[in-house]
Enzyme design. Structure first.
Site, mmCIF file in Angstrom:
data_model
loop_
_atom_site.group_PDB
_atom_site.id
_atom_site.type_symbol
_atom_site.label_atom_id
_atom_site.label_comp_id
_atom_site.label_asym_id
_atom_site.label_seq_id
_atom_site.Cartn_x
_atom_site.Cartn_y
_atom_site.Cartn_z
ATOM 1 N N GLU A 39 -5.838 8.544 10.066
ATOM 2 C CA GLU A 39 -4.495 8.214 10.520
ATOM 3 C C GLU A 39 -4.214 8.712 11.937
ATOM 4 O O GLU A 39 -4.665 9.784 12.340
ATOM 5 C CB GLU A 39 -3.444 8.812 9.564
ATOM 6 C CG GLU A 39 -3.738 8.609 8.087
ATOM 7 C CD GLU A 39 -3.806 7.148 7.657
ATOM 8 O OE1 GLU A 39 -3.568 6.260 8.475
ATOM 9 O OE2 GLU A 39 -4.105 6.912 6.471
ATOM 10 N N GLU A 83 0.857 -1.181 0.000
ATOM 11 C CA GLU A 83 0.000 0.000 0.000
ATOM 12 C C GLU A 83 0.897 1.235 0.000
ATOM 13 O O GLU A 83 1.795 1.355 0.833
ATOM 14 C CB GLU A 83 -0.882 0.039 1.247
ATOM 15 C CG GLU A 83 -2.004 -0.972 1.261
ATOM 16 C CD GLU A 83 -2.851 -0.831 2.519
ATOM 17 O OE1 GLU A 83 -2.759 0.228 3.189
ATOM 18 O OE2 GLU A 83 -3.568 -1.774 2.840
#
Length: 256
Positions: free
Chosen positions: A55, A44
């Site tokens: 995040e 990824e």
């Protein structure tokens, strides 16, 4: 069908994540090559965004450093095109809707197809709103990968039935980051997934140790690790690729 399925063929897939451009593009490329050499099955690649809402502090920091270093979406595409000359494993982008909107969806997915991106993960797009990008992604042979969270509940079967590429199962509530313990009933989630699709599933969020990788690989078809790799980049900077390679090898061996 694109080649994401190859990452899961007859094995458990180890899927590392890296933010492109942290600390610079050359280090990103070197790290990707080390990860492939040491057993990564699919990678990824994060396209940096100024407000990465899914995040935790570690990957947020990577986004900030990369953007301060001058990374752009075009530079990410150039890096992928360059690294594609040396590797053939599946590559998937993780980014946010605004990155695609600002670039232009048709142009973005056309470029993905051109450089060899096989799928994309958009954590800020709910399953019910994926139609915004699904047709254009499909037309350029890029799998739009869905996420399943611990709170998905009765939506799990629905999401699984329409899955493409692989399903990203979020191990824990909250944002990305390493965790000392994962307490979600992942077995039950995976059971529902398997009852509704043959598309493989991988578990991410909070996995950082070989023991955790081993445990998660007993439940799902793959294991995703991000923050632990970003921590190595933050610590070792341009010297990080060799340490990342060693880490990937340890994690992959723990899953075999």
């Amino acid at each position: 069908m694109n080649k994401i399925h190859e990452a899961f063929k007859n094995r458990k897939a180890f899927i590392p994540f890296i933010t492109c451009g942290d600390p610079d593009v050359d280090t990103t490329k070197a790290a990707i090559l080390e990860m492939v050499k040491n057993g990564a099955d699919l990678i990824e690649i994060g396209i940096p965004f100024s407000d990465p809402t899914a995040e935790g502090v570690v990957i947020q920091g990577a986004n900030i450093r990369a953007l301060k270093g001058g990374i752009t979406t075009d530079k990410v595409f150039d890096m992928v095109a360059d690294v594609r000359k040396e590797i053939s494993i599946p590559l998937v982008f993780m980014t946010y809707a605004n990155v695609i909107f600002s670039y232009g969806a048709e142009k973005f997915f056309d470029k993905c197809n051109e450089v060899g991106i096989d799928g994309i993960i958009l954590p800020d797009i709910p399953f019910e709103e994926k139609g915004e990008f699904l047709d254009v992604a499909d037309s350029h042979k890029v799998d739009l990968i869905s996420l399943i969270a611990p709170t998905s509940d009765d939506r799990i079967a629905m999401i699984a039935k329409e899955a493409k590429g692989f399903l990203y199962i979020v191990s824990s509530l909250g944002v990305t980051g390493t965790r000392s313990e994962i307490t979600t009933d992942l077995d039950s989630i995976v059971k529902v997934v398997k009852e509704n699709t043959s598309v493989p599933c991988a578990i991410g969020f909070g996995i950082s140790t070989p023991q955790q990788a081993n445990e998660m690989s007993q439940i799902a078809d793959g294991v995703i690790v991000g923050s632990a790799i970003i921590n190595l980049l933050k610590k070792y900077k341009n010297e990080a690729p060799k340490y990342i390679g060693k880490y990937v090898k340890e994690m992959k061996e723990a899953m075999d």
